[in-house]
Design a protein around this motif. Structure first.
Motif, PDB file in Angstrom:
ATOM      1  N   GLU A  20      43.642  40.897  42.070  1.00 39.95           N
ATOM      2  CA  GLU A  20      45.031  40.491  42.191  1.00 39.95           C
ATOM      3  C   GLU A  20      45.735  40.556  40.837  1.00 39.95           C
ATOM      4  O   GLU A  20      46.831  41.107  40.708  1.00 39.95           O
ATOM      5  CB  GLU A  20      45.077  39.062  42.755  1.00 39.95           C
ATOM      6  CG  GLU A  20      46.408  38.676  43.356  1.00 39.95           C
ATOM      7  CD  GLU A  20      46.820  39.540  44.524  1.00 39.95           C
ATOM      8  OE1 GLU A  20      45.952  39.922  45.329  1.00 39.95           O
ATOM      9  OE2 GLU A  20      48.012  39.870  44.601  1.00 39.95           O
ATOM     10  N   GLN A  21      45.055  40.033  39.806  1.00 42.88           N
ATOM     11  CA  GLN A  21      45.635  40.039  38.459  1.00 42.88           C
ATOM     12  C   GLN A  21      45.815  41.468  37.955  1.00 42.88           C
ATOM     13  O   GLN A  21      46.824  41.810  37.331  1.00 42.88           O
ATOM     14  CB  GLN A  21      44.735  39.259  37.495  1.00 42.88           C
ATOM     15  CG  GLN A  21      44.807  37.763  37.656  1.00 42.88           C
ATOM     16  CD  GLN A  21      43.784  37.024  36.811  1.00 42.88           C
ATOM     17  OE1 GLN A  21      42.929  37.638  36.171  1.00 42.88           O
ATOM     18  NE2 GLN A  21      43.848  35.715  36.803  1.00 42.88           N
ATOM     19  N   GLU A  27      36.091  45.573  42.463  1.00 39.18           N
ATOM     20  CA  GLU A  27      35.808  44.137  42.272  1.00 39.18           C
ATOM     21  C   GLU A  27      34.818  43.920  41.136  1.00 39.18           C
ATOM     22  O   GLU A  27      34.999  43.037  40.294  1.00 39.18           O
ATOM     23  CB  GLU A  27      35.204  43.556  43.552  1.00 39.18           C
ATOM     24  CG  GLU A  27      36.223  43.042  44.527  1.00 39.18           C
ATOM     25  CD  GLU A  27      35.567  42.524  45.812  1.00 39.18           C
ATOM     26  OE1 GLU A  27      36.255  42.543  46.836  1.00 39.18           O
ATOM     27  OE2 GLU A  27      34.381  42.140  45.763  1.00 39.18           O
ATOM     28  N   THR A  84      38.500  39.292  35.113  1.00 41.13           N
ATOM     29  CA  THR A  84      39.789  39.230  35.787  1.00 41.13           C
ATOM     30  C   THR A  84      39.542  39.430  37.281  1.00 41.13           C
ATOM     31  O   THR A  84      38.402  39.565  37.716  1.00 41.13           O
ATOM     32  CB  THR A  84      40.750  40.309  35.227  1.00 41.13           C
ATOM     33  OG1 THR A  84      42.023  40.175  35.849  1.00 41.13           O
ATOM     34  CG2 THR A  84      40.229  41.710  35.484  1.00 41.13           C
ATOM     35  N   THR A  85      40.634  39.406  38.053  1.00 40.98           N
ATOM     36  CA  THR A  85      40.496  39.607  39.494  1.00 40.98           C
ATOM     37  C   THR A  85      41.311  40.825  39.910  1.00 40.98           C
ATOM     38  O   THR A  85      42.159  41.305  39.151  1.00 40.98           O
ATOM     39  CB  THR A  85      40.995  38.387  40.285  1.00 40.98           C
ATOM     40  OG1 THR A  85      42.389  38.202  39.985  1.00 40.98           O
ATOM     41  CG2 THR A  85      40.232  37.136  39.912  1.00 40.98           C
ATOM     42  N   CYS A  91      36.463  44.498  37.803  1.00 35.78           N
ATOM     43  CA  CYS A  91      37.352  43.371  37.466  1.00 35.78           C
ATOM     44  C   CYS A  91      36.531  42.178  36.979  1.00 35.78           C
ATOM     45  O   CYS A  91      36.883  41.512  36.008  1.00 35.78           O
ATOM     46  CB  CYS A  91      38.177  42.970  38.677  1.00 35.78           C
ATOM     47  SG  CYS A  91      39.441  44.171  39.086  1.00 35.78           S
ATOM     48  N   LYS A  92      35.404  41.968  37.659  1.00 33.47           N
ATOM     49  CA  LYS A  92      34.547  40.830  37.291  1.00 33.47           C
ATOM     50  C   LYS A  92      34.020  41.006  35.870  1.00 33.47           C
ATOM     51  O   LYS A  92      33.982  40.049  35.090  1.00 33.47           O
ATOM     52  CB  LYS A  92      33.369  40.787  38.269  1.00 33.47           C
ATOM     53  CG  LYS A  92      32.784  39.423  38.485  1.00 33.47           C
ATOM     54  CD  LYS A  92      31.750  39.495  39.605  1.00 33.47           C
ATOM     55  CE  LYS A  92      30.846  38.300  39.576  1.00 33.47           C
ATOM     56  NZ  LYS A  92      29.804  38.363  40.615  1.00 33.47           N
TER      57      LYS A  92
END
Lengths: 161, 76
Positions: free
Chosen positions: B64-65, B53, B61-62, B56-57
């Motif tokens: 999920e993406q 997480e 982005t996330t 991604c942050k």
């Protein structure tokens, strides 16, 4: 012994040896130019690891891809020289940023004077504790004074006696 | 890990892939990978999730993406 057996190997050997030597010498001559060229080329040196980073107009333009993940981090310098940031991936997946701002020489002197002349301020808790302690000390001093001079009458302010 | 072949190998035999990575000193010098491997060995899935997480942050982005991108690369 058959006539053809009189041919000794030595008859052939010199030719073979010569031939081999000639060939070898030729090979050497052919190889030498390459050797010379290699000698002229500087010996390969290990590349010195450089610093990652760049000069930026604004630190907001820096992306995660600009920071290498090898643990060395990257140095970003603002073009106007007002700030330097070192960004590094930490083990928990976030990017840690260290900010450095210059202290100019004329400001350094001002800072030290300000620190010297700055009033000492204590928190309210500390002040309350000190007041409590002082009042306690005052009470004990009064008790001591009364113990030392028990016969001394204390003159109340405003009395004629 | 942009090589699709490496991704396929990881999907087919993740244990072998991870073991190969752990044997590679250069890869293990990376603090993020080192931490991720330690958490994997301890079975700390929550920590691994949090690590993913955070990354991604940082990349705006996330999870999920990111997952969708990987699935797209694999053609799924």
């Amino acid at each position: 012994m058959l006539p053809y057996q009189n041919y000794s190997m030595n008859n052939y050997a010199p030719f073979q040896q010569q031939g081999f030597q000639n060939g070898y010498q030729q090979m050497q001559q052919n190889v030498n130019p390459y050797l010379d060229r290699m000698n002229q080329v500087q010996p390969m040196q290990q590349p010195v690891p450089g610093l990652a980073g760049k000069i930026v107009e604004d630190f907001g333009t820096i992306t995660a891809n600009d920071v290498p993940m090898d643990g060395n981090g990257a140095i970003f310098v603002k073009r106007d020289g007002s700030e330097i940031q070192i960004r590094n991936w930490s083990a928990n997946g976030t990017i840690a940023t260290s900010r450095f701002k210059p202290v100019l020489e004329d400001q350094a002197g001002k800072l030290s004077n300000e620190l010297v002349n700055a009033p000492v301020r204590l928190s309210d808790d500390v002040v309350a504790m000190l007041q409590e302690n002082f009042s306690g000390i005052n009470e004990r001093l009064d008790k001591l004074e009364r113990a030392i001079k028990p016969s001394t009458k204390r003159k109340e302010p405003g009395s004629d006696e | 890990m942009n090589n699709p072949l490496q991704i396929m190998q990881m999907v087919k035999n993740p244990q072998a892939f991870i073991q190969n990575m752990m044997n590679n000193n250069q890869i293990m010098q990376n603090p993020i990978i080192n931490n991720a491997m330690q958490m994997y060995q301890k079975g700390d899935m929550e920590g691994l999730n949090k690590l993913a997480e955070n990354m991604c942050k940082e990349n705006n982005t996330t999870m999920e993406q990111m997952k969708n991108q990987i699935m797209k690369q694999l053609g799924m």
